[in-house]
Design an enzyme around this catalytic site. Structure first.
Site, mmCIF file in Angstrom:
data_model
loop_
_atom_site.group_PDB
_atom_site.id
_atom_site.type_symbol
_atom_site.label_atom_id
_atom_site.label_comp_id
_atom_site.label_asym_id
_atom_site.label_seq_id
_atom_site.Cartn_x
_atom_site.Cartn_y
_atom_site.Cartn_z
ATOM 1 C CE1 TYR A 1 -3.012 -3.050 0.415
ATOM 2 C CE2 TYR A 1 -3.370 -2.462 2.712
ATOM 3 C CZ TYR A 1 -3.611 -3.295 1.639
ATOM 4 O OH TYR A 1 -4.462 -4.361 1.787
ATOM 5 C CG HIS B 1 -0.610 -8.506 0.498
ATOM 6 N ND1 HIS B 1 -0.336 -7.160 0.542
ATOM 7 C CD2 HIS B 1 -1.946 -8.582 0.298
ATOM 8 C CE1 HIS B 1 -1.461 -6.465 0.357
ATOM 9 N NE2 HIS B 1 -2.434 -7.309 0.204
#
Length: 277
Positions: A53, A111
């Site tokens: 992010y 992730h």
């Protein structure tokens, strides 16, 4: 134990995790910092970020400057799949901690599956970070049941959560059932279907007697599952506050089933698990 939907806490695999968190994907810089500061002031105690992010610095600054004590905030970050090799797990997590200005992260996830590195190597490195005191709990994200079972088999410590997309229009029924049966937290990202739940007629009609919105019904539906947490993303104070206002009402079994029908209806096993008869 599972979700206490009055206090908003889930206990899974020895971890005590807030059932509602703030998702930060797609937010950056001052906007991200402001959203996290607002969420903490409103009462959120789980903040979700990731190396991907590119906003760990903003999240860390918000946590540091908040009046909420650090030990009361459950911070989650995620290893990019490109950093799945053992040395990269160590190095990238250390950089994440530096950006977050933290000594320890409460929950570290992989992730997504890596095409290059065996899962056993990545999980082993994450276990080493736990031994070193840099990481409290570990988990995974975007894995199916097979991948979850592999992670569990390779880890010396509990796999606390699998973070996946879950909302009324996208229901990974088998994975939900598996997580509930095995007392593993399923963390629902995109719980509002990227805004698609807003204005849904069925959700709005369910919310009317409680004076709740379609979005609030969708979030309430999720956290009323045992072993499910939700991390809606929101930037404005209005949406951050509204998403948190879900602990003063409870959906009936019939209303829970009505939400499930938006995704095709629950399996018999899930009906039994959630006592929706």
């Amino acid at each position: 134990m599972s979700t206490d939907s009055t206090s908003g806490t889930v206990i899974a695999q020895g971890a005590e995790i807030p059932a509602l968190g703030l998702g930060t994907a797609g937010m950056s810089g001052d906007d991200c910092q402001r959203a996290v500061e607002t969420a903490l002031a409103v009462g959120y105690r789980q903040i979700d970020t990731a190396q991907l992010y590119d906003n760990e610095t903003a999240v860390g600054r918000a946590v540091a400057e908040s009046e909420v004590d650090r030990e009361d905030v459950f911070v989650v970050t995620k290893i990019h799949p490109d950093n799945a090799a053992r040395a990269d797990v160590h190095e990238s997590t250390q950089r994440s901690l530096e950006r977050l200005e933290l000594q320890t992260v409460d929950l570290l996830l992989l992730h997504g599956p890596s095409d290059e590195v065996p899962l056993e190597e990545t999980i082993g490195a994450m276990n080493e970070l736990q031994h070193d005191g840099l990481v409290e709990h570990i988990g995974i994200s975007n894995f199916g049941i097979d991948g979850l079972e592999d992670a569990m088999a390779h880890s010396e410590t509990p796999i606390v959560t699998n973070q996946v997309k879950y909302h009324p229009f996208h229901q990974p029924d088998d994975l939900v059932t598996y997580c509930v049966e095995n007392e593993i937290l399923l963390t629902a990202y995109s719980p509002l279907a990227e805004g698609a739940v807003v204005g849904d007629d069925r959700l709005e009609s369910i919310g009317e007697p409680y004076d709740k919105s379609a979005a609030q019904v969708a979030l309430r539906w999720l956290i009323q599952h045992p072993y499910v947490a939700a991390i809606p993303k929101a930037a404005s104070r209005e949406h951050i506050e509204a998403n948190a206002d879900i602990f003063d009402f409870e959906l009936s079994p019939e209303e829970m089933r009505a939400v499930f029908e938006l995704g095709g209806g629950p399996s018999d096993r899930l009906v039994d698990q959630l006592q929706l008869e």
